[in-house]
Design a protein around this motif. Structure first.
Motif, mmCIF file in Angstrom:
data_model
loop_
_atom_site.group_PDB
_atom_site.id
_atom_site.type_symbol
_atom_site.label_atom_id
_atom_site.label_comp_id
_atom_site.label_asym_id
_atom_site.label_seq_id
_atom_site.Cartn_x
_atom_site.Cartn_y
_atom_site.Cartn_z
ATOM 1 N N ALA A 136 46.345 -3.344 40.311
ATOM 2 C CA ALA A 136 47.005 -3.306 41.618
ATOM 3 C C ALA A 136 45.954 -3.273 42.714
ATOM 4 C CB ALA A 136 47.919 -2.092 41.728
ATOM 5 N N SER A 137 45.984 -4.269 43.591
ATOM 6 C CA SER A 137 45.026 -4.307 44.689
ATOM 7 C C SER A 137 45.270 -3.185 45.683
ATOM 8 C CB SER A 137 45.094 -5.656 45.407
ATOM 9 O OG SER A 137 46.414 -5.883 45.908
ATOM 10 N N GLU A 138 46.478 -2.660 45.678
ATOM 11 C CA GLU A 138 46.805 -1.556 46.576
ATOM 12 C C GLU A 138 47.948 -0.766 45.977
ATOM 13 O OE1 GLU A 138 48.284 -0.728 51.187
ATOM 14 O OE2 GLU A 138 48.043 -2.765 50.436
ATOM 15 N N VAL A 139 47.806 0.542 45.945
ATOM 16 C CA VAL A 139 48.893 1.428 45.533
ATOM 17 C C VAL A 139 49.291 2.231 46.758
ATOM 18 C CG1 VAL A 139 49.656 3.228 43.958
ATOM 19 C CG2 VAL A 139 47.974 1.545 43.195
ATOM 20 N N SER A 140 50.461 1.953 47.303
ATOM 21 C CA SER A 140 50.883 2.555 48.559
ATOM 22 C C SER A 140 52.041 3.511 48.331
ATOM 23 C CB SER A 140 51.317 1.467 49.551
ATOM 24 O OG SER A 140 50.276 0.542 49.778
ATOM 25 N N ILE A 141 51.857 4.747 48.775
ATOM 26 C CA ILE A 141 52.941 5.723 48.792
ATOM 27 C C ILE A 141 53.279 5.986 50.248
ATOM 28 C CG2 ILE A 141 53.652 8.058 48.161
ATOM 29 C CD1 ILE A 141 51.735 7.919 45.827
ATOM 30 N N LEU A 142 54.516 5.710 50.623
ATOM 31 C CA LEU A 142 54.942 5.825 52.010
ATOM 32 C C LEU A 142 56.136 6.757 52.109
ATOM 33 C CD1 LEU A 142 54.854 2.038 53.012
ATOM 34 C CD2 LEU A 142 53.015 3.715 53.272
ATOM 35 N N PHE A 143 56.349 7.248 53.339
ATOM 36 C CA PHE A 143 57.592 7.964 53.622
ATOM 37 C C PHE A 143 58.390 7.121 54.588
ATOM 38 C CE2 PHE A 143 60.307 11.007 55.881
ATOM 39 C CZ PHE A 143 60.964 11.562 54.785
ATOM 40 N N ASP A 144 59.524 6.633 54.139
ATOM 41 C CA ASP A 144 60.382 5.768 54.933
ATOM 42 C C ASP A 144 61.227 6.626 55.863
ATOM 43 O OD1 ASP A 144 62.628 4.124 55.771
ATOM 44 O OD2 ASP A 144 61.983 2.686 54.251
ATOM 45 N N GLU A 145 60.968 6.521 57.170
ATOM 46 C CA GLU A 145 61.685 7.355 58.124
ATOM 47 C C GLU A 145 63.167 6.996 58.189
ATOM 48 O OE1 GLU A 145 60.611 9.892 59.587
ATOM 49 O OE2 GLU A 145 58.451 9.762 59.281
ATOM 50 N N THR A 146 63.470 5.701 58.002
ATOM 51 C CA THR A 146 64.874 5.293 58.075
ATOM 52 C C THR A 146 65.657 5.817 56.879
ATOM 53 O OG1 THR A 146 64.256 3.302 59.290
ATOM 54 C CG2 THR A 146 66.427 3.328 58.229
ATOM 55 N N GLU A 147 65.090 5.612 55.684
ATOM 56 C CA GLU A 147 65.757 6.077 54.478
ATOM 57 C C GLU A 147 65.554 7.566 54.239
ATOM 58 O OE1 GLU A 147 67.724 4.354 52.599
ATOM 59 O OE2 GLU A 147 67.419 2.411 53.552
ATOM 60 N N GLN A 148 64.576 8.147 54.963
ATOM 61 C CA GLN A 148 64.211 9.544 54.757
ATOM 62 C C GLN A 148 63.903 9.799 53.292
ATOM 63 O OE1 GLN A 148 63.774 12.381 56.979
ATOM 64 N NE2 GLN A 148 63.450 10.546 58.205
ATOM 65 N N ALA A 149 63.066 8.948 52.714
ATOM 66 C CA ALA A 149 62.740 9.042 51.297
ATOM 67 C C ALA A 149 61.305 8.593 51.067
ATOM 68 C CB ALA A 149 63.686 8.179 50.463
ATOM 69 N N PHE A 150 60.673 9.201 50.075
ATOM 70 C CA PHE A 150 59.369 8.734 49.636
ATOM 71 C C PHE A 150 59.553 7.456 48.827
ATOM 72 C CE2 PHE A 150 58.270 13.105 50.591
ATOM 73 C CZ PHE A 150 56.986 12.993 51.100
ATOM 74 N N THR A 151 58.594 6.584 48.920
ATOM 75 C CA THR A 151 58.672 5.328 48.204
ATOM 76 C C THR A 151 57.294 4.906 47.740
ATOM 77 O OG1 THR A 151 59.261 2.986 48.384
ATOM 78 C CG2 THR A 151 58.520 4.060 50.373
ATOM 79 N N ILE A 152 57.213 4.382 46.535
ATOM 80 C CA ILE A 152 55.997 3.712 46.075
ATOM 81 C C ILE A 152 56.169 2.262 46.503
ATOM 82 C CG2 ILE A 152 54.581 3.089 44.095
ATOM 83 C CD1 ILE A 152 55.548 5.601 42.712
#
Length: 932
Positions: free
Chosen positions: A652-668
């Motif tokens: 994986a060139s990038e492994v991104s863990i984000l917090f989606d403000e709209t969904e109010q959920a963590f996402t890989i």
């Protein structure tokens, strides 16, 4: 006739913004607003709630607390590669396809590239079950005429003592009979024509010598019953011992059996089977190091009197005691030790006290656990000695009727991540001389030393070890077992390679966004300058490979893969192309001297290697185990003597863990490497690639078109601590990919004429390979790009005239014949966790309480609150604002003038409790009407 004068209301608007609240300490949805000018209600004035805007977006200032125990992060992952690169083609007309020289495939040329996902594998030499072979050649002088060769297998039966176990000897198919491909298939009827009917005791030798081994099998004839239940020193007919070579390096070759010349048996009872004509020994199958079996059901000891309390019956709510256990076992196939930890929520195990005098415990403890077990799982005390059980009953050994301990049948879960029961038994393949043991796991957040457990019987004589605070799983606890399905001797076992990455984050409070950012930063750290990868960074004496392109396990190249080959294979008498991982071999330009590990193992010297050494490339297996791929060792590194070599990226060139403000959920958000495309002068963008596969039976005018959206990527096999990833962050346990041996398949990759592996002398071990399927699903356990319907239209411009079989003309409606990149979207398909707020609304409305105006007369509510001025329905109340559709309750003032200086607002649920999870920007609009 003149019209009478009209009365027009004089309207005044009062806006109450939560952002103007005087008190910043209140919870969201509760606020006080001081008006910038006083408002007076006179006789007949009307005030009503005009509009309400409820901020249902949770506050960004919510925090996740990382405890010191949760600051140690462990990520385990596997890796996949997608078949998207085209075949080589000659300049002939029409072009003649051939497989690229840089790779080997088990599929025909015309059937690739086909967007198949291949999973990176480890390979292990095969450790078969230990069979005792009756060899005519070794017993020709004493075997009766016509006796056929046959095999027998050892299976667990009953315990002898804490140092050994007894075994029955059962017959398998005689060799002259037709032998199916896998004679160990569960449910296969055994041929008992040559049934031996004896039994073996596993006796500890006390020897630490690898040539002797820690155990021997004592064999007794079929009808032997020891007088008084005590086995005499020479009651056995023969001794089965380890068969090893006599030189260096040390190799276990199998088993051998020797008759006991001092046996007390009569001549009639002696078994001719184990007399032999070569050094007194009869040598048996060299296919394995130890007898293995898979445990499918155990009798788990559970203390029914156990409760979640401290000493003297005290409960500490801050540090409750948890019932829990660790099962640890050694898998002889991979030579690895595994642990399975199970902890139960302590709140369910507090004692439930009846209000009597004196108080009586009526529930809690293990009674809560027993509610989820099948009714027939309990083994009654009076049935413990009945078949098929042989469980202890003696009070002097800690297992009496009134000891509080009972046995319950626990069955294996095929999926180690299954959540369908509170009690799970992991999939365990064990050796007869390495039985599993059960340890304390987790009792409270302070310590686990000296505290009681609902699963560990400290009074069990011969079972409990006070030093390790563990109980070895006695063979009598093994209620169900399966033969281990193995490849043939000399074959291979493939299992997805698992990389482990560990790092630490500081404990403390993190906003959701900050936590996602620090995890992403830690995962994507790549040491600068690159100093190399350690094959086994958590070993006692880890060593580094020569520096390649990356210091990360998440994104590597074929050069790093080359360095991870097991360089000790040849010195151990194993195939030189073995690619086990992790291992202590290092591909280095410096000579690494011998090393001695803590257990006395000596790792030999590792000679220096050069950058042009080809090394060994691992195998990649398709998800369904039907196809095999391998990079060619000579074509994947940039410093070799062969022209046009390329070190190809994987992972994986990038492994991104984000917090989606709209969904109010963590996402890989991303755990893959995109396919990118673009033409000269055009920007490079993520692409979805269409590939035409051309099997002979294709009936499509366009060929069989398959779409691909990732070049390579990773999948997660474990995330620790689980309390952080799956409870606090809300990720789904389903994102973990099991690499357990479910639905294993035996494959032959060496004989198909279309296979690149066909006829290669170094690949003959691929004729019998035990394979483990891996199931990868976009959006569940891997990430990718959104693949829309309009991807079928090629949007990437191509210059020049159309060339048959290659590029089309610059007509967007023409689909390329061979393969193309459809640059359509960069919308990611991510792995999304649960919302941090309650997305399922089971409450019908908000109540708007405003203090400082008047009192309404509200009846019918479960709670009476006459300050409620309006109702707002929860038609849409997640991740946005919701508002009322109608005006609130009107109030007409009567009596003396009322001066309004400040108003207090609370947003309540339908039962009058403050609504949780609201944002900080709610607003209330009031309208005052005065008739003039």
């Amino acid at each position: 006739m003149a019209q009478p004068p009209q009365v027009y209301p004089d309207t005044k608007i009062i806006t109450l913004l939560e952002s103007n609240s005087e008190s910043g300490d209140n919870a969201n949805g509760t606020f006080n607003v001081h008006l910038d000018q006083q408002v007076i209600l006179k006789e007949g004035d009307t005030i009503e709630l005009s509009k309400v805007f409820v901020d249902t977006t949770p506050s960004e200032e919510t925090f996740i607390t990382i405890t010191p125990e949760e600051s140690e992060i462990t990520i385990k992952h596997g890796m996949y590669l997608t078949d998207i690169l085209p075949n080589d083609a000659t300049t002939a007309d029409p072009p003649v396809k051939s497989k690229p020289v840089w790779g080997k495939w088990s599929v025909p040329t015309a059937q690739r590239p086909n967007a198949t996902r291949y999973v990176l594998q480890n390979e292990h030499t095969e450790f078969n079950d230990t069979f005792l072979d009756w060899e005519q050649a070794n017993n020709s002088t004493i075997a009766p005429v016509g006796t056929l060769q046959f095999k027998t297998e050892l299976t667990a039966l009953v315990p002898e003592d804490n140092n050994g176990f007894e075994y029955t000897v059962t017959a398998l198919l005689p060799s002259p009979a037709p032998v199916p491909e896998n004679p160990l298939t569960p449910g296969l009827l055994l041929d008992t024509k040559y049934y031996m009917g004896g039994h073996c005791r596993l006796i500890a030798t006390g020897s630490t010598s690898p040539f002797v081994g820690p155990f021997e099998f004592y064999y007794y004839h079929r009808d032997y019953v020891p007088p008084g239940g005590v086995f005499g020193d020479n009651d056995h007919t023969a001794v089965i011992s380890r068969w090893t070579n006599s030189g260096s390096p040390f190799v276990i070759k199998g088993w051998r059996i020797k008759a006991n010349p001092n046996t007390t048996e009569t001549a009639e009872d002696k078994k001719w089977l184990y007399l032999s004509d070569f050094e007194g020994y009869n040598y048996f199958d060299a296919g394995g190091n130890s007898h293995m079996f898979e445990i499918t059901e155990v009798a788990m000891a559970i203390n029914l009197d156990w409760t979640a309390v401290l000493d003297q019956g005290k409960i500490d709510p801050l540090f409750p005691i948890y019932p829990g256990y660790t099962i640890e076992w050694y898998d002889p196939r991979t030579q690895e030790t595994h642990q399975y930890n199970k902890r139960f929520d302590a709140s369910q195990y507090y004692p439930q006290i009846a209000p009597t005098n004196p108080p009586v415990i009526v529930g809690g403890g293990m009674t809560e656990l027993l509610k989820v077990l099948p009714k027939d799982s309990r083994i009654p005390y009076d049935k413990r000695q009945d078949k098929p059980y042989n469980l202890p009953q003696d009070a002097k050994d800690g297992w009496g009727r009134n000891s509080g301990w009972d046995f319950f049948k626990l069955s294996q879960f095929d999926d180690p991540y299954a959540q369908s029961s509170l009690v799970t038994l992991p999939k365990m393949v064990v050796s007869v001389d390495h039985m599993p043991h059960i340890q304390f796991y987790f009792f409270n957040q302070k310590t686990k030393q000296g505290l009681p457990s609902g699963f560990i019987n400290k009074e069990a004589r011969g079972w409990y070890n006070p030093e390790s605070q563990s109980m070895f799983m006695n063979s009598s606890q093994v209620l169900g077992q399966n033969p281990v399905i193995n490849a043939a001797t000399g074959g291979r076992t493939f299992k997805p390679r698992e990389y482990t990455t560990k790092f630490t984050i500081p404990p403390g409070n993190y906003s959701n966004g900050d936590l996602a950012q620090i995890l992403t930063d830690k995962i994507n750290q790549n040491t600068s300058p690159v100093v190399g990868l350690s094959n086994n960074p958590y070993a006692e004496q880890p060593v580094l490979n020569a520096a390649g392109y990356s210091s990360s396990y998440f994104l590597q190249t074929t050069y790093e893969l080359m360095e991870q080959a097991d360089g000790y294979s040849q010195s151990q008498g194993l195939p030189t192309n073995l690619t086990r991982y992790p291992n202590d071999y290092a591909h280095s330009q410096f000579t690494i001297p011998p090393r001695t590990l803590a257990d006395g193992t000596v790792l030999g010297q590792i000679g220096a290697t050069s950058a042009t050494d080809p090394g060994v490339q691992p195998y990649w297996l398709s998800e369904d185990t039907t196809q095999l791929f391998q990079f060619s060792a000579n074509y994947v590194q940039p410093l070799g003597s062969i022209a046009n070599q390329l070190a190809r990226n994987v992972g994986a060139s990038e492994v991104s863990i984000l917090f989606d403000e709209t969904e109010q959920a963590f996402t890989i958000a991303q755990a893959h490497t995109n396919i990118v495309g673009g033409t000269s002068g055009q920007p490079i963008t993520p692409a979805i690639q269409f590939i035409q596969v051309e099997p002979e039976n294709s009936k499509s005018f366009f060929g069989n078109q398959v779409a691909c959206d990732t070049y390579s990527g990773i999948f997660f096999t474990d995330l620790q601590p689980r309390s952080l990833w799956f409870q606090k962050m809300g990720l789904s346990i389903n994102l973990l990919t099991t690499t357990a041996g479910n639905f294993t398949n035996k494959r032959d990759f060496s004989t198909d004429p279309a296979s690149s592996f066909n006829g290669l002398a170094t690949q003959q071990d691929l004729s019998s390979v035990l394979c483990h399927p891996t199931f990868l699903t976009k959006g569940v356990n891997i990430t990718g790009l959104f693949n829309g319907v309009d991807n079928l239209i090629v949007k990437k411009p191509y210059g020049g005239a159309a060339v048959p079989g290659t590029n089309p003309s610059a007509n967007f409606a023409v689909q390329p014949r061979v393969y193309s990149e459809a640059v359509e979207t960069d919308t990611l398909v991510s792995i999304i966790g649960d919302s941090q707020v309650n997305a399922v609304e089971d409450d019908p409305y908000f109540q708007i309480e405003i203090a400082g105006i008047n009192s309404q007369n509200i009846v019918g509510q479960p709670t009476k609150n006459n300050l409620v001025q309006g109702i707002v329905g929860k038609f849409y109340s997640n991740g946005n604002f919701t508002q009322d559709e109608d005006s609130g309750f009107a109030y007409v003032h009567r009596g003396e003038p009322l001066v309004i200086r400040s108003l207090a607002v609370r947003i309540l649920d339908s039962v009058g409790q403050p609504e949780e999870g609201l944002g900080p920007n709610s607003a209330v609009v009031l309208k005052i009407s005065t008739d003039k």
